[in-house]
Design a protein around this motif. Structure first.
Motif, PDB file in Angstrom:
ATOM      1  N   MET A  55      95.633  19.304   9.699  1.00 59.74           N
ATOM      2  CA  MET A  55      96.318  18.015   9.664  1.00 59.74           C
ATOM      3  C   MET A  55      95.862  17.120  10.824  1.00 59.74           C
ATOM      4  SD  MET A  55      98.605  16.036   8.209  1.00 59.74           S
ATOM      5  CE  MET A  55      99.756  17.028   7.254  1.00 59.74           C
ATOM      6  N   ILE A  56      95.829  17.676  12.030  1.00 68.03           N
ATOM      7  CA  ILE A  56      95.423  16.889  13.202  1.00 68.03           C
ATOM      8  C   ILE A  56      93.971  16.453  13.061  1.00 68.03           C
ATOM      9  CG2 ILE A  56      95.063  16.962  15.688  1.00 68.03           C
ATOM     10  CD1 ILE A  56      97.409  18.925  15.839  1.00 68.03           C
ATOM     11  N   ILE A  57      93.107  17.388  12.692  1.00 67.06           N
ATOM     12  CA  ILE A  57      91.683  17.076  12.536  1.00 67.06           C
ATOM     13  C   ILE A  57      91.488  16.048  11.430  1.00 67.06           C
ATOM     14  CG2 ILE A  57      89.447  18.047  11.880  1.00 67.06           C
ATOM     15  CD1 ILE A  57      90.324  20.647  13.227  1.00 67.06           C
ATOM     16  N   ASP A  58      92.256  16.186  10.353  1.00 68.36           N
ATOM     17  CA  ASP A  58      92.136  15.249   9.240  1.00 68.36           C
ATOM     18  C   ASP A  58      92.521  13.838   9.673  1.00 68.36           C
ATOM     19  OD1 ASP A  58      91.704  14.659   6.406  1.00 68.36           O
ATOM     20  OD2 ASP A  58      93.874  14.329   6.349  1.00 68.36           O
ATOM     21  N   ARG A  59      93.570  13.724  10.484  1.00 71.74           N
ATOM     22  CA  ARG A  59      93.990  12.402  10.963  1.00 71.74           C
ATOM     23  C   ARG A  59      92.894  11.744  11.795  1.00 71.74           C
ATOM     24  NH1 ARG A  59     100.239  13.541  13.006  1.00 71.74           N
ATOM     25  NH2 ARG A  59     101.144  13.842  10.928  1.00 71.74           N
ATOM     26  N   ILE A  60      92.300  12.501  12.690  1.00 75.84           N
ATOM     27  CA  ILE A  60      91.252  11.949  13.543  1.00 75.84           C
ATOM     28  C   ILE A  60      90.016  11.598  12.720  1.00 75.84           C
ATOM     29  CG2 ILE A  60      89.713  12.444  15.480  1.00 75.84           C
ATOM     30  CD1 ILE A  60      92.666  11.888  16.205  1.00 75.84           C
ATOM     31  N   ASN A  61      89.674  12.436  11.751  1.00 75.16           N
ATOM     32  CA  ASN A  61      88.509  12.144  10.908  1.00 75.16           C
ATOM     33  C   ASN A  61      88.715  10.869  10.102  1.00 75.16           C
ATOM     34  OD1 ASN A  61      87.018  14.331  11.779  1.00 75.16           O
ATOM     35  ND2 ASN A  61      87.701  15.687  10.133  1.00 75.16           N
ATOM     36  N   GLN A  62      89.931  10.652   9.627  1.00 74.03           N
ATOM     37  CA  GLN A  62      90.214   9.411   8.898  1.00 74.03           C
ATOM     38  C   GLN A  62      90.106   8.201   9.818  1.00 74.03           C
ATOM     39  OE1 GLN A  62      93.457   9.300   5.925  1.00 74.03           O
ATOM     40  NE2 GLN A  62      93.767  11.486   6.367  1.00 74.03           N
ATOM     41  N   ALA A  63      90.555   8.362  11.052  1.00 72.91           N
ATOM     42  CA  ALA A  63      90.442   7.265  12.017  1.00 72.91           C
ATOM     43  C   ALA A  63      88.977   6.965  12.322  1.00 72.91           C
ATOM     44  CB  ALA A  63      91.197   7.615  13.297  1.00 72.91           C
ATOM     45  N   LYS A  64      88.186   8.002  12.488  1.00 72.82           N
ATOM     46  CA  LYS A  64      86.754   7.804  12.749  1.00 72.82           C
ATOM     47  C   LYS A  64      86.066   7.145  11.565  1.00 72.82           C
ATOM     48  CE  LYS A  64      86.127  11.609  16.053  1.00 72.82           C
ATOM     49  NZ  LYS A  64      85.485  12.916  16.298  1.00 72.82           N
ATOM     50  N   ALA A  65      86.474   7.506  10.357  1.00 74.68           N
ATOM     51  CA  ALA A  65      85.898   6.878   9.163  1.00 74.68           C
ATOM     52  C   ALA A  65      86.239   5.396   9.115  1.00 74.68           C
ATOM     53  CB  ALA A  65      86.408   7.590   7.906  1.00 74.68           C
ATOM     54  N   LYS A  66      87.456   5.053   9.499  1.00 73.33           N
ATOM     55  CA  LYS A  66      87.842   3.642   9.543  1.00 73.33           C
ATOM     56  C   LYS A  66      87.029   2.891  10.592  1.00 73.33           C
ATOM     57  CE  LYS A  66      90.381   1.532   7.610  1.00 73.33           C
ATOM     58  NZ  LYS A  66      90.197   0.555   6.502  1.00 73.33           N
ATOM     59  N   GLU A  67      86.809   3.522  11.748  1.00 74.07           N
ATOM     60  CA  GLU A  67      85.981   2.898  12.778  1.00 74.07           C
ATOM     61  C   GLU A  67      84.572   2.634  12.251  1.00 74.07           C
ATOM     62  OE1 GLU A  67      84.316   3.763  17.325  1.00 74.07           O
ATOM     63  OE2 GLU A  67      85.301   5.360  16.170  1.00 74.07           O
ATOM     64  N   GLN A  68      84.008   3.603  11.566  1.00 70.76           N
ATOM     65  CA  GLN A  68      82.672   3.450  11.002  1.00 70.76           C
ATOM     66  C   GLN A  68      82.640   2.301   9.997  1.00 70.76           C
ATOM     67  OE1 GLN A  68      79.825   4.856  11.642  1.00 70.76           O
ATOM     68  NE2 GLN A  68      78.648   4.053   9.919  1.00 70.76           N
ATOM     69  N   GLU A  69      83.671   2.215   9.178  1.00 77.38           N
ATOM     70  CA  GLU A  69      83.751   1.144   8.184  1.00 77.38           C
ATOM     71  C   GLU A  69      83.795  -0.231   8.840  1.00 77.38           C
ATOM     72  OE1 GLU A  69      87.020  -0.516   4.924  1.00 77.38           O
ATOM     73  OE2 GLU A  69      87.181   1.537   5.673  1.00 77.38           O
ATOM     74  N   LEU A  70      84.545  -0.336   9.926  1.00 76.02           N
ATOM     75  CA  LEU A  70      84.715  -1.630  10.595  1.00 76.02           C
ATOM     76  C   LEU A  70      83.494  -2.045  11.408  1.00 76.02           C
ATOM     77  CD1 LEU A  70      88.388  -1.285  11.917  1.00 76.02           C
ATOM     78  CD2 LEU A  70      87.624  -2.406   9.818  1.00 76.02           C
ATOM     79  N   THR A  71      82.859  -1.090  12.048  1.00 81.37           N
ATOM     80  CA  THR A  71      81.803  -1.431  13.011  1.00 81.37           C
ATOM     81  C   THR A  71      80.401  -1.331  12.440  1.00 81.37           C
ATOM     82  OG1 THR A  71      81.694   0.847  13.830  1.00 81.37           O
ATOM     83  CG2 THR A  71      83.255  -0.640  14.905  1.00 81.37           C
ATOM     84  N   GLN A  72      80.233  -0.538  11.378  1.00 81.78           N
ATOM     85  CA  GLN A  72      78.897  -0.338  10.794  1.00 81.78           C
ATOM     86  C   GLN A  72      77.888   0.030  11.874  1.00 81.78           C
ATOM     87  OE1 GLN A  72      78.244  -0.523   7.322  1.00 81.78           O
ATOM     88  NE2 GLN A  72      80.484  -0.500   7.359  1.00 81.78           N
ATOM     89  N   ASN A  73      78.276   1.014  12.684  1.00 79.12           N
ATOM     90  CA  ASN A  73      77.445   1.525  13.786  1.00 79.12           C
ATOM     91  C   ASN A  73      77.348   0.567  14.976  1.00 79.12           C
ATOM     92  OD1 ASN A  73      76.795   4.026  12.540  1.00 79.12           O
ATOM     93  ND2 ASN A  73      75.255   2.975  11.286  1.00 79.12           N
ATOM     94  N   GLY A  74      78.085  -0.550  14.919  1.00 83.88           N
ATOM     95  CA  GLY A  74      78.163  -1.412  16.091  1.00 83.88           C
ATOM     96  C   GLY A  74      79.287  -0.943  16.995  1.00 83.88           C
TER      97      GLY A  74
END
Length: 652
Positions: free
Chosen positions: A1-20
């Motif tokens: 559960m904890i790892i899943d939450r962080i992975n979802q947050a990282k995925a959102k960061e990737q979506e927003l920044t596109q590696n920026g």
């Protein structure tokens, strides 16, 4: 559960920044809103449901005109460019927003200056462009790497007069007090514009506009700059948990829809706060809120944030009526993953913009990982508020007689936290001072504060209140889990309560002020409490007490009402007994010698001066040299002592 939450947050960061970078993403305030350009003016906004938008103001008699019509440029964005002579600094303006089936006046969401007409009470945006940029005297200030000692403050009520006080008055009159009192961090409440003064700044309408009721943006910058020159960090109360429902001067129904910034339906309305709840799943909302964070850090050089209402954001039920007594409460599907992702993004952005910035979560549920670094799988806040501590003290004072206080429970409540997080401990904040509640000093003394605070008016109830006020604060700060907070004026036992002008009190400012003259009057006892608080703060900073993480229990005796613990080389001994003093009382410690640094019974702090501070105290073994050693002390009733361990050569 904890790892899943962080992975979802990282995925959102990737979506927003596109590696920026997140910093690049959080730049909406440089694009949206009103800006002066080399060729004139440009104003932009995001209003996907709008069909027409006009800029109206005193420059066009508040009429819709084609030359002030914004053009749709795609993705729900609108833009208007104007020649330089079309707008002048200080003019008032707004949007006339149209949508299918309606229209209305709107204060632009990204505007940086909002003013209220004193007669009509109506709000408008204001053209605010200075001829030259603000010149910072301390542009390279960096917050000291020391434990935050936070002075929670409200600019408007910081003066003695029955009115709204200003940034300039706070800078000139209050900053020197905070510096002299020994605090190192100023927390400013109610800075983003809010239509109702009595909301204490928690019903925000314009998120990028510092409240004009206190002065100009430049005057706020001058306040922060001068604080930095004094070595004081300045943090801001950031309210991203909800927004005021107002439509003209807020974000409610901004483009004709409830769901532009907020959730639609019941999910979008806070049942306890009469406000709207942001939709953290929309990228445009994340863009707005993250840009807001960067704006306050860069444009005003704030040194961090105290995030308000974090519990409300984390849970679909806002944490209302939930006890959080088991870990299932954190992992039962009631947590809003979109809010979790927002906290991850906000924490990462803050430290990307300013690695030394503070992020503090006002959170009551005790969510695991909230104040744990992102690298460790946490949400990235530097601290969380220890909100159970003031509740504990109030319950103790209110419901349990002094001679029934549990020493072990006091130590447990003051030191209870997870090892991987730091907390801001406090005995009371503004919450305990609001009308309908009572401050600690008022609970301890009640009406006697009105009649018996003169030094020439002996009063046993006042003596009790003075003694416990000092002891409670000393215990709280010396057990603090990394940082400490005090609301302005409470350090000297400010009387009465806080009550902002409202219909129920005939719009009176009588209780929306601070009476500093009480602490300045040497014939009254208030300054004695202030002097003790100053001693406490200066000692804590000088020795770096809160940088020593471990608080070691030494002894408690519930029958005697004695408690002792150690932090580094300092030993704290409390006798909470209301009537019984003890001679030659033994505290079990390692073989050593101690000197008393200060104690709550000193005459300079309103005590009875019963302890000889000149003595050096040596431990004595209970039997042979290798047996348990005891430090034998005289412990007057309702007294706390701070001792320092000194170099000791053990005899063999």
């Amino acid at each position: 559960m904890i790892i899943d939450r962080i992975n979802q947050a990282k995925a959102k960061e990737q979506e927003l920044t596109q590696n920026g970078s997140l910093k690049d993403f959080a730049s909406g305030h440089h694009w949206f809103g009103l800006h002066k350009t080399s060729t004139g003016w440009v104003i932009r906004d995001w209003a996907p449901n709008a069909t027409q938008i006009f800029m109206i103001g005193d420059f066009n008699d508040w009429q819709e005109r084609d030359d002030y019509r914004l053009q749709a440029i795609g993705d729900g964005h609108w833009e208007l460019s104007l020649p330089e002579d079309k707008l002048v600094h200080g003019q008032l303006y707004a949007f006339s927003m149209h949508w299918n089936g309606g229209n209305g006046k709107r204060i632009p969401a990204w505007c940086k200056r909002v003013v209220q007409d004193e007669e009509t009470k109506l709000f408008n945006a204001q053209v605010w462009i200075q001829e030259k940029d603000f010149e910072w005297k301390h542009p390279n200030y960096m917050r000291a790497e020391e434990a935050p000692l936070i002075y929670e403050s409200h600019v408007g009520m910081a003066g003695e007069e029955e009115r709204v006080h200003t940034y300039n008055e706070f800078r000139e009159q209050i900053l020197p007090r905070i510096k002299a009192a020994g605090y190192n961090t100023v927390q400013l409440m109610a800075i983003p514009e809010h239509p109702y003064y009595g909301s204490f700044g928690y019903h925000v309408s314009s998120f990028f506009a510092p409240s004009s009721r206190f002065g100009t943006p430049e005057e706020l910058k001058q306040l922060i700059d001068e604080a930095h020159g004094m070595g004081l960090a300045v943090i801001i109360d950031l309210v991203h948990s909800h927004a005021v429902k107002n439509e003209v001067e807020g974000l409610g129904n901004y483009d004709g829809t409830r769901y532009q910034f907020f959730h639609s339906g019941a999910k979008g309305e806070h049942p306890a706060w009469d406000s709207y709840c942001f939709n953290y799943g929309k990228n445009e909302v994340l863009h707005f809120l993250l840009s807001n964070i960067r704006y306050w850090l860069e444009d005003f050089k704030f040194d961090g944030f105290r995030f308000d209402g974090v519990t409300s954001m984390l849970y679909f039920d806002h944490g209302l009526g939930k006890a959080f007594t088991k870990y299932d409460d954190y992992y039962d599907g009631g947590v809003d993953q979109e809010a979790v992702s927002y906290f991850y993004l906000a924490s990462k952005l803050i430290h990307e913009v300013d690695p030394n910035a503070l992020s503090i979560a006002e959170e009551v549920s005790g969510m695991p990982g909230l104040a744990t670094p992102i690298e460790g799988g946490g949400y990235g806040f530097d601290y969380r508020m220890a909100m159970g501590v003031p509740d504990f003290w109030i319950k103790l004072i209110k419901e349990i007689p002094d001679d029934n206080w549990d020493m072990g429970q006091i130590f447990h409540e003051l030191t209870s936290k997870r090892l991987d997080e730091k907390v801001v401990s406090y005995a009371e904040s503004h919450d305990q001072a609001l009308v309908g509640d009572k401050t600690i000093i008022f609970r301890l003394m009640d009406k006697e504060m009105y009649f018996s605070m003169r030094k020439d008016q002996p009063n046993l109830l006042v003596d009790r209140g003075m003694a416990l006020h000092k002891m409670i604060r000393l215990a709280t700060v010396t057990c603090a889990g990394g940082a400490y907070l005090n609301f302005m004026g409470n350090e000297f036992g400010h009387p009465e309560w806080i009550d902002f002008p409202r219909e129920g009190n005939n719009w009176s400012y009588k209780h929306a002020k601070r009476i500093w003259s009480l602490a300045e009057n040497k014939e009254l006892r208030y300054h004695l409490l202030s002097d003790f608080d100053q001693q406490m703060m200066q000692w804590i900073r000088q020795v770096g007490l809160l940088e020593t993480p471990e608080v070691v229990w030494r002894y408690d005796n519930n029958g005697d009402k004695v408690l002792s613990y150690q932090r580094g080389e300092f030993l704290m001994v409390f006798n909470f007994n209301p009537t019984q003093s003890y001679t030659d009382y033994g505290i079990p410690v390692e073989p050593s010698k101690f000197k008393i640094l200060f104690n709550t019974d000193e005459g300079r702090f309103g005590g009875q001066e019963r302890i000889d501070k000149r003595m050096t105290y040596y431990t004595r073994p209970s039997a042979g040299l290798t047996s348990q050693h005891y430090l034998h002390l005289y412990l007057p009733a309702r007294t706390a002592i701070v001792l320092k361990r000194e170099a000791f050569k053990r005899v063999r």
